[in-house]
Design an enzyme around this catalytic site. Structure first.
Site, short mmCIF file in Angstrom:
data_model
loop_
_atom_site.label_atom_id
_atom_site.label_comp_id
_atom_site.label_asym_id
_atom_site.label_seq_id
_atom_site.Cartn_x
_atom_site.Cartn_y
_atom_site.Cartn_z
N HIS A 82 0.83 -1.20 0.00
CA HIS A 82 0.00 0.00 0.00
C HIS A 82 0.86 1.25 0.00
O HIS A 82 2.10 1.18 0.03
CB HIS A 82 -0.94 0.00 1.21
CG HIS A 82 -0.21 -0.05 2.53
ND1 HIS A 82 0.09 -1.23 3.17
CD2 HIS A 82 0.27 0.93 3.33
CE1 HIS A 82 0.73 -0.97 4.30
NE2 HIS A 82 0.85 0.33 4.42
N TYR A 99 -3.53 3.58 2.09
CA TYR A 99 -4.55 3.16 1.13
C TYR A 99 -3.92 2.22 0.11
O TYR A 99 -2.72 2.31 -0.18
CB TYR A 99 -5.15 4.36 0.38
CG TYR A 99 -6.01 5.26 1.24
CD1 TYR A 99 -7.34 4.95 1.47
CD2 TYR A 99 -5.48 6.41 1.82
CE1 TYR A 99 -8.14 5.79 2.26
CE2 TYR A 99 -6.26 7.23 2.61
CZ TYR A 99 -7.59 6.92 2.83
OH TYR A 99 -8.37 7.73 3.61
N THR A 100 -4.74 1.34 -0.45
CA THR A 100 -4.27 0.43 -1.49
C THR A 100 -4.91 0.82 -2.80
O THR A 100 -6.15 0.82 -2.91
CB THR A 100 -4.64 -1.04 -1.17
OG1 THR A 100 -4.10 -1.40 0.11
CG2 THR A 100 -4.09 -1.97 -2.23
N CYS A 254 -8.81 -8.56 5.83
CA CYS A 254 -8.69 -7.11 5.96
C CYS A 254 -10.08 -6.53 6.17
O CYS A 254 -10.98 -6.70 5.33
CB CYS A 254 -8.05 -6.51 4.71
SG CYS A 254 -7.71 -4.73 4.87
#
Length: 280
Positions: A82, A99-100, A254
């Site tokens: 990320h 954030y990814t 996740c």
């Protein structure tokens, strides 16, 4: 002696050797130049990327497309890792959050983030205020996850809410690689149908790769007509929709902290060993 006389005086074997060496140098230069371009990320320093497109997906979810330096540039983010994004909250104070991206390095010239903006979220405020032409400060790559194509027979994924983004990135990388035969099984939990992120893209993967990608949606508050799971993700759902424990499978999870804690307990009771699990 002029240059031509000098060349004619050389031993033929020397000339052949020089020619071969020249060809090797040219080929090596070509191969080097055609290698994957260097990524744009800096793990130590934030770099600014311009927002070139913003697409509102729902009342609190938007897709942000950021431009890379050239049309052939890549972000340079390893699969499953990320980036850190820096912005300002409603009080003008600096905030940094991971954030990814939903894009891969095969998506050249840009990267995209799908962001769910929460009413009290500090970084959510920054994204809510962003307009085309603004810049986002980004640093990376970050993360402990490492993936090599074909490293396992199957992945099981447990995602909740915005926790879908690393799963989507990993699933895309696996499925779009013709040499990777890994199967992907995903359970994706949300509160309502409207909360499901990337549904069109996920359903598209399921249609395109029906033998390698299965997804099971779970909603806490489902609509009247609903053929997915209802309530919270249970042990029974995991047993039914994810691969059984084994040396060649890995379970990724996740989601919100309460979900991660509950899933860890379920997986332990189902005898998934710690080395079979990874939490983003």
């Amino acid at each position: 002696m002029n240059p031509m006389e000098f060349i004619e005086s050389l031993d033929p074997q020397i000339l052949v050797g020089a020619s071969v060496a020249f060809v090797v140098i040219v080929v090596a230069a070509f191969l080097f130049s055609s290698k994957k371009p260097k990524g744009c990320l800096d793990p130590q320093n934030f770099k600014d990327f311009k927002l070139v497109k913003r697409t509102q997906l729902s009342h609190n979810v938007a897709k942000f497309r950021f431009e890379l330096p050239t049309s052939t540039s890549i972000l340079g983010l390893p699969i499953g890792q990320h980036i850190s994004c820096r912005g300002k909250d409603g009080q003008g104070e600096e905030v940094i959050k991971p954030y990814t991206p939903t894009t891969l390095d095969s998506d050249v010239g840009y990267f995209e983030l799908v962001i769910k903006m929460y009413p009290q979220g500090r970084m959510s405020h920054h994204f809510r205020e962003m307009r085309v032409g603004d810049h986002l400060a980004v640093k990376g790559p970050k993360g402990r996850f490492k993936y090599e194509p074909g490293q396992g027979r199957a992945f099981g994924m447990l995602a909740g809410g915005s926790g879908i983004t690393p799963m989507f990135q990993v699933a895309r990388a696996i499925l779009e690689n013709p040499k990777d035969k890994t199967r992907v099984h995903l359970i994706y939990a949300n509160v309502t149908y409207e909360d499901i992120l990337l549904k069109d893209e996920l359903d598209g993967l399921a249609r395109t790769y029906p033998d390698r990608f299965q997804i099971y949606y779970v909603l806490n508050q489902p609509p009247e007509v609903w053929d997915g799971g209802v309530g919270f993700v249970s042990k029974e759902m995991i047993q039914t929709h994810l691969p059984a424990p084994g040396p060649d499978i890995q379970i990724l999870r996740c989601g919100p902290p309460p979900m991660n804690k509950a899933m860890a307990a379920h997986l332990e009771s189902l005898e998934y060993a710690p080395h079979m699990q990874f939490q983003f």
